[in-house]
Design an enzyme around this catalytic site. Sequence first.
Site, PDB file in Angstrom:
ATOM      1  N   TYR A   1       0.900  -1.157   0.000  1.00 35.95           N
ATOM      2  CA  TYR A   1       0.000   0.000   0.000  1.00 35.95           C
ATOM      3  C   TYR A   1       0.938   1.205   0.000  1.00 35.95           C
ATOM      4  O   TYR A   1       1.823   1.295   0.865  1.00 35.95           O
ATOM      5  CB  TYR A   1      -0.873   0.070   1.253  1.00 35.95           C
ATOM      6  CG  TYR A   1      -1.680  -1.159   1.582  1.00 35.95           C
ATOM      7  CD1 TYR A   1      -2.255  -1.947   0.592  1.00 35.95           C
ATOM      8  CD2 TYR A   1      -1.878  -1.531   2.918  1.00 35.95           C
ATOM      9  CE1 TYR A   1      -2.997  -3.065   0.915  1.00 35.95           C
ATOM     10  CE2 TYR A   1      -2.629  -2.650   3.253  1.00 35.95           C
ATOM     11  CZ  TYR A   1      -3.177  -3.412   2.248  1.00 35.95           C
ATOM     12  OH  TYR A   1      -3.910  -4.519   2.568  1.00 35.95           O
TER      13      TYR A   1
ATOM     14  N   CYS B   1       1.333   3.048   3.344  1.00 40.09           N
ATOM     15  CA  CYS B   1       1.687   2.259   4.537  1.00 40.09           C
ATOM     16  C   CYS B   1       3.118   2.598   4.961  1.00 40.09           C
ATOM     17  O   CYS B   1       4.046   2.525   4.147  1.00 40.09           O
ATOM     18  CB  CYS B   1       1.570   0.771   4.217  1.00 40.09           C
ATOM     19  SG  CYS B   1       2.386  -0.311   5.402  1.00 40.09           S
TER      20      CYS B   1
ATOM     21  N   PHE C   1       5.239   0.949   6.752  1.00 40.74           N
ATOM     22  CA  PHE C   1       6.142  -0.200   6.660  1.00 40.74           C
ATOM     23  C   PHE C   1       6.573  -0.428   5.204  1.00 40.74           C
ATOM     24  O   PHE C   1       7.730  -0.759   4.943  1.00 40.74           O
ATOM     25  CB  PHE C   1       5.468  -1.447   7.227  1.00 40.74           C
ATOM     26  CG  PHE C   1       5.157  -1.340   8.690  1.00 40.74           C
ATOM     27  CD1 PHE C   1       6.164  -1.414   9.636  1.00 40.74           C
ATOM     28  CD2 PHE C   1       3.853  -1.141   9.122  1.00 40.74           C
ATOM     29  CE1 PHE C   1       5.888  -1.309  10.992  1.00 40.74           C
ATOM     30  CE2 PHE C   1       3.565  -1.025  10.472  1.00 40.74           C
ATOM     31  CZ  PHE C   1       4.582  -1.102  11.418  1.00 40.74           C
ATOM     32  N   CYS C   2       5.661  -0.246   4.270  1.00 42.17           N
ATOM     33  CA  CYS C   2       6.006  -0.347   2.844  1.00 42.17           C
ATOM     34  C   CYS C   2       6.940   0.789   2.446  1.00 42.17           C
ATOM     35  O   CYS C   2       7.873   0.597   1.654  1.00 42.17           O
ATOM     36  CB  CYS C   2       4.741  -0.310   1.983  1.00 42.17           C
ATOM     37  SG  CYS C   2       3.603  -1.678   2.276  1.00 42.17           S
TER      38      CYS C   2
END
Length: 381
Positions: free
Chosen positions: A110, A113, A115-116
């Site tokens: 995503y 996001c 973390f991405c």
Amino acid sequence: MAAACARTLSKVGLSFLETPAARRSGTVSYLLGNVGAHGSRRSYGTGGTGFRSKVFSSVRSGGGRVLGCAFLLGGGLGLYQTMKLSVQQHLAEEEKKVSGGGLKLTLYQYKTCPFCSKVRAFLDYHGLPYEIVEVNPVMRQEIKWSVYRKVPILMVNSELQLNDSSVIISSLKTFLTSKEKSLTEILLCYPEMKSLNDKGKEVTEYNNKYWLMLSEADNGVMYPEKGMQKEEMKWRQWADDWLVHLISPNVYRTTGEALASFDYIVREGKFGAVEGFFAKYVGAAAMFVIAKRLKSRHNLQEDVRQDLYKAVNDWVAAIGKSRKFMGGDQPNLADLAVFGVLRVMEGLQAFDDMMENTKVKFWYRRMERAALNHEGQPQKH
């Protein structure tokens, strides 16, 4: 294959130059005369037996030496081209090693996001080419093939799956630093652990995910000063366990900010028209409520901006005035993690407030340039 052919040509040439004329005649009969044994249709448009007679005649009259030189010349040129091709292939292989071992990387994500975003920051900084597959956060059809249902997921060469942002970063950094193990072998150092959380829901965690699996020599090069490794691990974990949890309460702090945030999420994400409408308006309302709960869960102040400001200033203070980055003159994995998390707020009110009311601006802009210019990519010599 090409080298073998070249060597054969050279040997044949030498046989013409070193053997008596009678033997040369026999040699040519073996190489060319056998064509006639299978019929004149195999003469390849050379004039059939008349052509062969001229060849044999020239050999018998001493032309074999010329033919032998021709074979030697052909063999020499063949060997030269073979060696040239071999050198080119070797250089191409070295180039692949420099640019990430020739890995084909596909990131399922995503875009908004954190973390991405951490993984993208790492890949961008190290100059590793990758493809992006934006996952629909509602249906998640793009990752229906995966037992692991979270993002980011990084596929390597379409067959090796890496899960969890910190595991992805640690394993790739280990691979880029040390060529002693394959990426598959490195992943074994980050075993998957399943457990139940406070709500009785099964969660997956990974052991050692902030460690790089390096030899003592490589570890000394990576962390030349005492305490550097522990400092990097500490702040990487801080980014995951604390900083990430400040994002949602800040970008959904008010109904207006929640609506603006979801407008950005829908615009940058992968939503259908109907999904986008509901995500923007229903999602914004839901996340405004959830943000209030997160504020309580993480014991945040009434004005959550103050927690964000304090966290960012703590980070800048830890870097200190004598270093450009926590890694020194170049970013380390903690720099990339913090940058990746903060970057998801760009374009929103929370980001503008953070840049105006904290001391993070100069470090952030340096990180931005480092990632954009792929400054962590090994230099070519």
